[in-house]
Design an enzyme around this catalytic site. Sequence first.
Site, PDB file in Angstrom:
ATOM      1  N   ASP A   1      40.967  34.694  38.263  1.00 65.82           N
ATOM      2  CA  ASP A   1      39.617  34.666  37.714  1.00 65.82           C
ATOM      3  C   ASP A   1      39.145  36.078  37.364  1.00 65.82           C
ATOM      4  O   ASP A   1      38.055  36.258  36.823  1.00 65.82           O
ATOM      5  CB  ASP A   1      38.640  33.957  38.647  1.00 65.82           C
ATOM      6  CG  ASP A   1      38.564  34.573  40.035  1.00 65.82           C
ATOM      7  OD1 ASP A   1      39.235  35.596  40.288  1.00 65.82           O
ATOM      8  OD2 ASP A   1      37.826  34.026  40.889  1.00 65.82           O
ATOM      9  N   SER A   2      40.010  37.058  37.620  1.00 69.56           N
ATOM     10  CA  SER A   2      39.779  38.417  37.118  1.00 69.56           C
ATOM     11  C   SER A   2      39.635  38.425  35.602  1.00 69.56           C
ATOM     12  O   SER A   2      39.113  39.391  35.029  1.00 69.56           O
ATOM     13  CB  SER A   2      40.925  39.338  37.530  1.00 69.56           C
ATOM     14  OG  SER A   2      42.189  38.786  37.166  1.00 69.56           O
TER      15      SER A   2
ATOM     16  N   LYS B   1      44.925  29.183  44.309  1.00 68.87           N
ATOM     17  CA  LYS B   1      44.466  30.246  45.211  1.00 68.87           C
ATOM     18  C   LYS B   1      42.972  30.129  45.431  1.00 68.87           C
ATOM     19  O   LYS B   1      42.212  29.881  44.493  1.00 68.87           O
ATOM     20  CB  LYS B   1      44.804  31.630  44.651  1.00 68.87           C
ATOM     21  CG  LYS B   1      44.416  32.780  45.600  1.00 68.87           C
ATOM     22  CD  LYS B   1      45.010  34.103  45.168  1.00 68.87           C
ATOM     23  CE  LYS B   1      44.278  34.738  44.020  1.00 68.87           C
ATOM     24  NZ  LYS B   1      42.870  35.130  44.376  1.00 68.87           N
TER      25      LYS B   1
ATOM     26  N   GLU C   1      39.601  31.897  47.942  1.00 68.82           N
ATOM     27  CA  GLU C   1      39.204  33.079  48.693  1.00 68.82           C
ATOM     28  C   GLU C   1      38.478  32.716  49.977  1.00 68.82           C
ATOM     29  O   GLU C   1      37.795  31.699  50.055  1.00 68.82           O
ATOM     30  CB  GLU C   1      38.290  33.966  47.834  1.00 68.82           C
ATOM     31  CG  GLU C   1      38.965  34.512  46.590  1.00 68.82           C
ATOM     32  CD  GLU C   1      38.058  35.400  45.764  1.00 68.82           C
ATOM     33  OE1 GLU C   1      38.500  35.929  44.771  1.00 68.82           O
ATOM     34  OE2 GLU C   1      36.890  35.573  46.115  1.00 68.82           O
TER      35      GLU C   1
ATOM     36  N   GLU D   1      43.730  42.016  49.953  1.00 63.43           N
ATOM     37  CA  GLU D   1      43.203  43.008  49.005  1.00 63.43           C
ATOM     38  C   GLU D   1      42.336  44.059  49.684  1.00 63.43           C
ATOM     39  O   GLU D   1      41.417  43.731  50.447  1.00 63.43           O
ATOM     40  CB  GLU D   1      42.387  42.308  47.906  1.00 63.43           C
ATOM     41  CG  GLU D   1      41.817  43.266  46.882  1.00 63.43           C
ATOM     42  CD  GLU D   1      41.210  42.574  45.671  1.00 63.43           C
ATOM     43  OE1 GLU D   1      40.674  43.287  44.798  1.00 63.43           O
ATOM     44  OE2 GLU D   1      41.273  41.332  45.590  1.00 63.43           O
TER      45      GLU D   1
END
Length: 265
Positions: free
Chosen positions: A45-46, A112, A114, A182
């Site tokens: 989603d970057s 993925k 978060e 990260e």
Amino acid sequence: MNITTISHLRKYKQRQQKFAAITAYDAAFASLFEQNGIQVMLVGDSLGMTIQGNDSTLPVTLEDMIYHTRCVRRGAPYCLLIADLPFMCYATLYQAYDNAAALMRAGANIVKLEGGGCWVTKIVRCLTDRAVPVCCHLGLTPQSVNILGGYKIQGRDKDSADRILSESIALELAGAQMLVLECVPITLSERIADVLTIPVIGIGAGPVTDGQILVMQDILGITGNRIPSFAKNFLTDSRDIPTAIQLYVQEVETGKFPAVQHYFS
């Protein structure tokens, strides 16, 4: 060319063989990456920032992710393809089921998500029970930027480091197949990579993780003057993009990248 699976990455971890991953958003670049040694790609989603020009990942929709996942899969049929569930697309179990299924139908091998609280652990367990492989993401979680107060290093103090470690263990026990870590100190990365049996992919987490991932625009130096301190412009020392990707893969596999200037103590 053989299809890369999560089983391959588990074997790499057992053999202490490092691997390189990269973000990808379209068929042309995905094909180029696959042809030059990249086995793992993330439709992140970057893209909200790198492709759409937003100042965060929050505006990205599920429809955006489905579109780009389809594009990347067409270009890279053999890679292990991870796709992000975007902001508020897994707030409930049924929402997570439907949206994860949509990404899998678009070509993702793993979805993925978060965070690592109890509710995320429950979603991981329920998705895994329904044959949806999950990659989790701890440390700096961009979807939580407004709670974190910006894009900051996480896990610097003992309490937060212990929490991230505990969450990583809980997520593996819930069935997570992989973990992205990260922007955390290398000491915490090492603890997590050592204790987990699943592959741990780092970004700004030091050379101690099983794999590395970078945003493609950072690797190719097309982000202006905004390249993060943990990234490296591999095109600087290369004659063209394929050579830059080959250099990235080589430096990750040999342990040359990330160097000391690319991680946090």
